[in-house]
Design an enzyme around this catalytic site. Sequence first.
Site, mmCIF file in Angstrom:
data_model
loop_
_atom_site.group_PDB
_atom_site.id
_atom_site.type_symbol
_atom_site.label_atom_id
_atom_site.label_comp_id
_atom_site.label_asym_id
_atom_site.label_seq_id
_atom_site.Cartn_x
_atom_site.Cartn_y
_atom_site.Cartn_z
ATOM 1 N N ASN A 208 38.851 38.898 28.821
ATOM 2 C CA ASN A 208 38.202 40.214 28.885
ATOM 3 C C ASN A 208 38.907 41.188 27.951
ATOM 4 O O ASN A 208 39.883 40.829 27.297
ATOM 5 C CB ASN A 208 38.172 40.729 30.323
ATOM 6 C CG ASN A 208 39.568 40.846 30.894
ATOM 7 O OD1 ASN A 208 40.371 41.637 30.423
ATOM 8 N ND2 ASN A 208 39.874 40.033 31.901
ATOM 9 N N PHE A 321 44.343 48.413 41.309
ATOM 10 C CA PHE A 321 43.557 49.184 40.345
ATOM 11 C C PHE A 321 42.094 48.798 40.519
ATOM 12 O O PHE A 321 41.800 47.657 40.912
ATOM 13 C CB PHE A 321 43.995 48.861 38.907
ATOM 14 C CG PHE A 321 45.023 49.831 38.387
ATOM 15 C CD1 PHE A 321 46.298 49.848 38.910
ATOM 16 C CD2 PHE A 321 44.701 50.725 37.370
ATOM 17 C CE1 PHE A 321 47.247 50.744 38.444
ATOM 18 C CE2 PHE A 321 45.633 51.622 36.891
ATOM 19 C CZ PHE A 321 46.909 51.643 37.424
ATOM 20 N N LYS A 339 40.781 45.069 50.664
ATOM 21 C CA LYS A 339 41.955 44.283 50.268
ATOM 22 C C LYS A 339 43.208 44.733 51.009
ATOM 23 O O LYS A 339 44.306 44.261 50.717
ATOM 24 C CB LYS A 339 42.163 44.389 48.752
ATOM 25 C CG LYS A 339 41.034 43.755 47.933
ATOM 26 C CD LYS A 339 41.469 43.459 46.497
ATOM 27 C CE LYS A 339 40.288 42.996 45.659
ATOM 28 N NZ LYS A 339 40.681 42.585 44.297
HETATM 29 N N1 CTP Z 1 42.768 41.399 41.149
HETATM 30 C C1 CTP Z 1 43.656 40.365 41.315
HETATM 31 N N2 CTP Z 1 43.226 39.058 41.240
HETATM 32 C C2 CTP Z 1 41.940 38.775 40.986
HETATM 33 C C3 CTP Z 1 41.024 39.824 40.793
HETATM 34 C C4 CTP Z 1 41.459 41.126 40.889
HETATM 35 O O1 CTP Z 1 44.848 40.623 41.538
HETATM 36 N N3 CTP Z 1 41.553 37.507 40.900
HETATM 37 C C5 CTP Z 1 43.240 42.785 41.296
HETATM 38 C C6 CTP Z 1 43.252 43.612 40.032
HETATM 39 O O2 CTP Z 1 44.511 43.554 39.403
HETATM 40 C C7 CTP Z 1 42.997 45.016 40.567
HETATM 41 C C8 CTP Z 1 42.130 44.797 41.789
HETATM 42 O O3 CTP Z 1 42.332 43.436 42.144
HETATM 43 O O4 CTP Z 1 44.184 45.628 41.012
HETATM 44 C C9 CTP Z 1 40.663 45.113 41.625
HETATM 45 O O5 CTP Z 1 39.997 44.067 41.062
HETATM 46 P P1 CTP Z 1 38.414 43.971 40.899
HETATM 47 O O6 CTP Z 1 38.141 42.678 40.210
HETATM 48 O O7 CTP Z 1 37.914 45.224 40.274
HETATM 49 O O8 CTP Z 1 37.928 43.955 42.388
HETATM 50 P P2 CTP Z 1 36.996 42.977 43.148
HETATM 51 O O9 CTP Z 1 37.315 43.147 44.585
HETATM 52 O O10 CTP Z 1 37.123 41.621 42.545
HETATM 53 O O11 CTP Z 1 35.570 43.589 42.963
HETATM 54 P P3 CTP Z 1 34.431 43.396 41.841
HETATM 55 O O12 CTP Z 1 33.317 42.820 42.553
HETATM 56 O O13 CTP Z 1 34.200 44.811 41.348
HETATM 57 O O14 CTP Z 1 34.989 42.505 40.753
#
Ligand code: CTP
Length: 408
Positions: A208, A321, A339
């Site tokens: 990404n 974040f 979370k």
């Molecule tokens: N994060 C993480 N491990 C993952 C995905 C996300 O540690 N596999 C952490 C990111 O570092 C960030 C937070 O989770 O601090 C938010 O991630 P995000 O992908 O935006 O949240 P999701 O709950 O996965 O929601 P979305 O459906 O928006 O992707």
Amino acid sequence: MQGKRILLGVTGGIAAYKSPDLVRRLREHGAEVQVVMTAAAREFVTATTFQAVSGRPVRTDLWDAAAEAAMGHIELARWAQLVLIAPASADFLARLAAGHADDLLSTLCLATEAPIAVAPAMNRVMWANAATRANVATLLQRNVQVLGPAEGDQACGEVGAGRMLEPLELADRAGIMLLGGGPLQGRRVLITAGPTRERIDPVRFISNRSSGKMGFAVAQAAREAGAEVVLVSGPVSLPTPAAVRRIDVESAADMLNAVLGEVDRTDIFISTAAVADYRPAAAAEQKIKKTSDRMDLSMERTADVLATVAARPNRPFVVGFAAETESVEQHARAKLLKKNLDMIAANEVGHDKAFDCEDNQLIVLWRAGRRDLARASKLTLARQLVALIAESYLVARTGIVQRGSALA
Ligand code: CTP
């Protein structure tokens, strides 16, 4: 810095032309500045210039009988509350690492009990040279603060890491050192940053647009606040902030392993990484050939690093974040709860916002409150965020909200 006594060492490098400005900045903050120049420094700027801006005679020579009679070098070493060397040439870093005492400045560094900070400035290849890296590692081990260098255009016409930090930033960093402590002194902070890469085959991956800049800025800010900082980073092209331990990883699974290997002694976990949510279900062993008009890639979920840490029994204080394209606050608050986080910093992404930009803006949410951090450079925002985290961490541990706190 009112009344604080700073010994400013100037060594031989073209960046020495900025050091008189640094003296002025330090004095604007109320510090007393005694300049000590090496012989090579005098090839670039005269002592008269420094005398004019510091308001004190400049010291240059270990063997100057009149100057030694006024304040001997040992007295001078005791006088200093901070020794700042800017610019610090590659040669001076080597002599400092080796413990030389063959001129006034190196002798003072050996004889002082004050903290020492160096602001390296040199050609990018000299900075990258294994000898310089080893000298810097030695200095860091001895708690010498290494400020910078910055990246950019160099006097030699090259572009890269090796520029001295600007006087304004150096003056700020000197101020932080003189304040001592810092709100995260004695705390261990673990930070993830950057994107991850998920393998499709030996030559392709899914990733990404995260540059890692926000996470690296948070690491620098946490270090400045006095924390011991471990930075687990996906593939980015950024220099490691000074005195931060960095672990490089590639995939979400690598990131989880690295974090689990470090999390036990951690007080605060800050998850800035843009971790892939899905990865190819099976990475091909050999390069995939184009055999048909369509190709379908089957994907599976990766582990959520942040949620895994937040679910541990003896978990640290956990900050997430959220990158959102719409309803930023609403989605971020839902993530805070889902979370089980202590705090979340949310920003709007897409349409040229946040990813790969120099500045950003954040909404910081915790269970009982919120705070907007207005658009600013990522480092400025990171410092504000770290200040909020430090306060919030203290409240979580003690249950006491300080009067005048941003969290009140
Ligand atoms: N994060 C993480 N491990 C993952 C995905 C996300 O540690 N596999 C952490 C990111 O570092 C960030 C937070 O989770 O601090 C938010 O991630 P995000 O992908 O935006 O949240 P999701 O709950 O996965 O929601 P979305 O459906 O928006 O992707």
